[in-house]
Enzyme design. Structure first.
Site, PDB file in Angstrom:
ATOM      1  N   GLY A 120       2.555   2.410  -2.528  1.00 25.99           N
ATOM      2  CA  GLY A 120       2.688   2.996  -3.867  1.00 25.99           C
ATOM      3  C   GLY A 120       4.040   2.684  -4.485  1.00 25.99           C
ATOM      4  O   GLY A 120       4.545   3.427  -5.320  1.00 25.99           O
TER       5      GLY A 120
ATOM      6  N   SER B 249       4.318  -3.144  -5.373  1.00 23.39           N
ATOM      7  CA  SER B 249       4.559  -4.541  -5.012  1.00 23.39           C
ATOM      8  C   SER B 249       3.792  -5.459  -5.956  1.00 23.39           C
ATOM      9  O   SER B 249       4.229  -6.577  -6.239  1.00 23.39           O
ATOM     10  CB  SER B 249       4.165  -4.805  -3.563  1.00 23.39           C
ATOM     11  OG  SER B 249       2.861  -4.354  -3.324  1.00 23.39           O
TER      12      SER B 249
ATOM     13  N   ASP C 131       4.616   0.672 -14.085  1.00 26.30           N
ATOM     14  CA  ASP C 131       5.154  -0.121 -12.969  1.00 26.30           C
ATOM     15  C   ASP C 131       5.820  -1.389 -13.476  1.00 26.30           C
ATOM     16  O   ASP C 131       6.915  -1.758 -13.054  1.00 26.30           O
ATOM     17  CB  ASP C 131       4.035  -0.494 -11.993  1.00 26.30           C
ATOM     18  CG  ASP C 131       3.316   0.732 -11.464  1.00 26.30           C
ATOM     19  OD1 ASP C 131       3.815   1.852 -11.696  1.00 26.30           O
ATOM     20  OD2 ASP C 131       2.268   0.573 -10.820  1.00 26.30           O
TER      21      ASP C 131
ATOM     22  N   GLY D 185       0.808  -1.224   0.000  1.00 24.98           N
ATOM     23  CA  GLY D 185       0.000   0.000   0.000  1.00 24.98           C
ATOM     24  C   GLY D 185       0.836   1.266   0.000  1.00 24.98           C
ATOM     25  O   GLY D 185       0.325   2.359   0.173  1.00 24.98           O
TER      26      GLY D 185
HETATM   27  C1  GLA Z   1      -0.299   3.047 -10.480  1.00 22.91           C
HETATM   28  C2  GLA Z   1      -0.443   2.346 -11.832  1.00 22.91           C
HETATM   29  C3  GLA Z   1       0.498   2.956 -12.883  1.00 22.91           C
HETATM   30  C4  GLA Z   1       0.376   4.472 -12.931  1.00 22.91           C
HETATM   31  C5  GLA Z   1       0.428   5.074 -11.523  1.00 22.91           C
HETATM   32  C6  GLA Z   1       0.125   6.533 -11.520  1.00 22.91           C
HETATM   33  O1  GLA Z   1       0.960   2.810  -9.931  1.00 22.91           O
HETATM   34  O2  GLA Z   1      -0.169   0.978 -11.711  1.00 22.91           O
HETATM   35  O3  GLA Z   1       0.241   2.383 -14.141  1.00 22.91           O
HETATM   36  O4  GLA Z   1      -0.776   4.862 -13.608  1.00 22.91           O
HETATM   37  O5  GLA Z   1      -0.477   4.450 -10.639  1.00 22.91           O
HETATM   38  O6  GLA Z   1       1.090   7.240 -12.204  1.00 22.91           O
END
Ligand code: GLA
Length: 381
Positions: free
Chosen positions: A125, A128, A173, A123
């Site tokens: 950001g 994971s 990500d 959680g």
């Molecule tokens: C999450 C999503 C990504 C991106 C970010 C915001 O991490 O998995 O694809 O959109 O939010 O930038």
């Protein structure tokens, strides 16, 4: 890399399956700047970090596959025939989704055993989920010689998240986790996946993450809603994505879209430009300019895209009012998780003491501080 974690996961695999596994490390990521631009075919600026997921995996001769989530002490017994998402399946749906997507590509896998665990705070950001998806697909690709390229693997990971977890995420990500390079951030063009790596050397400054330790429950639905708004505006303009839109285009839509939709779309355009400007600033070693862009990015997310929350705004406000932090913003999908801060090395410890105290006093929750090292993407250990 966390050697204790690696030994622990390997040991658990050996205890459970009496066999020597293939070991994979799949990292989480930070993002210097560029939020919610990826699914608009825009620019992002992420880097893989030294925290991640360790996967131990090997073939099985049993009639089913067994996956152990070490940190949660939970088990998934999986049949490879017609894998389907489980309601409220959480981590299990990442595994099921990746397996199903590999099969949909016409690739054959047989039963396997797997143990995984990690040191990415959940959680926060720090992705994971992408780290886990990539770890699984990478491990299965090696184990069964599937011949998938890294690009194919990240699209499998993303599709698993879309269709088995229900988050319509972009590609940032998965890309950052898979393609990360030691000491470098990647300026990624999400339209064509072209990336430029730039060595991160912030001189007298360093990157510090502050985890708000909150994750508001609307995060996932709000994420998908934002994506829909962007797609709607692009569709009215007859464009494939907002990447191709100009501020003039958006102005021409006044009356056809709500002010809130207008603000969101304009945020995306401006954030894209901030990513490009940040790359230039870092190339010129202009850390001050980079810091300013980070603060502007946060205001955009707070006031236009509306994905921040009181806790994140509080952390960024304190940063802004200090002499220590040259730039800060919320990072990731929003509604909780971490802020990324570019801090002057000399006065970090005093700042950290103060912000921890103030945050606790205001919200009754502790915030956590992480130093991150920019590291290599998903790989065999
Ligand atoms: C999450 C999503 C990504 C991106 C970010 C915001 O991490 O998995 O694809 O959109 O939010 O930038």
């Amino acid at each position: 890399m966390n050697t204790d974690l690696i030994q622990n996961i390997k040991g658990k695999f050996q205890n459970n399956f009496k066999d020597i596994p293939l070991m994979v490390f799949s990292p989480g990521r930070i993002n210097l700047i560029g939020e919610h631009t990826d699914y608009n075919n825009g620019f992002v600026f992420p880097a893989a970090i030294d925290k991640g997921i360790v996967v131990a995996i090997n073939k099985s001769t049993e009639t089913g596959s067994k996956i152990i989530a070490s940190d949660l002490d939970e088990v998934l017994d999986l049949s490879l025939e017609h894998p389907k998402a489980i309601e409220n399946g959480r981590w299990k749906n990442y595994v099921i989704g990746v397996v199903a997507e590999i099969q949909k590509k016409g690739k054959n896998i047989n039963n396997f055993n797997m143990v995984f665990g990690g040191d990415i705070p959940r959680g926060a950001g720090l992705s994971s989920s992408a780290a886990l998806e990539n770890g699984i697909v990478f491990g299965l690709n090696e184990l069964f010689n599937l011949g998938l390229t890294k690009k194919e693997m990240i699209f499998i990971s993303q599709k698993a998240e879309h269709d088995y977890v229900g988050v319509k995420c972009g590609i940032m990500d998965q890309y950052a986790s898979m393609f990360g390079q030691k000491d470098a951030a990647l300026l990624l063009d999400c339209e064509n996946l072209n990336a430029k790596a730039i060595t991160i050397n912030l001189k007298d400054y360093e990157i510090l993450l502050i985890n708000s330790n909150v994750k508001h429950s609307l995060a996932e639905s709000a994420y998908n809603e934002r994506r829909l708004v962007c797609e709607k505006v692009a569709a009215i303009l007859n464009l494939k994505s907002l990447r191709a839109a100009t501020e003039k285009d958006l102005l021409s839509l006044k009356g056809q879209i709500t002010d809130s939709e207008y603000q969101k779309a304009i945020y995306v355009l401006q954030e894209n430009q901030r990513v490009l400007d940040s790359f230039d600033a870092l190339k010129e070693n202009n850390i001050e300019q980079f810091g300013k862009l980070l603060y502007r990015s946060h205001s955009g997310m707070q006031q236009q895209y509306k994905i921040s929350c009181d806790e994140l705004d509080f952390l960024v406000d304190i940063a802004k009012n200090s002499d220590t932090v040259i730039g800060a913003r919320m990072m990731g999908g929003g509604f909780g998780g971490c802020t990324i801060n570019i801090m002057h090395k000399a006065s970090i410890s005093k700042f950290v003491t103060n912000i921890k105290k103030a945050y606790k006093a205001n919200f009754g929750v502790e915030c956590s501080i992480y130093n991150v090292t920019i590291s290599e993407g998903t790989h065999l250990i």
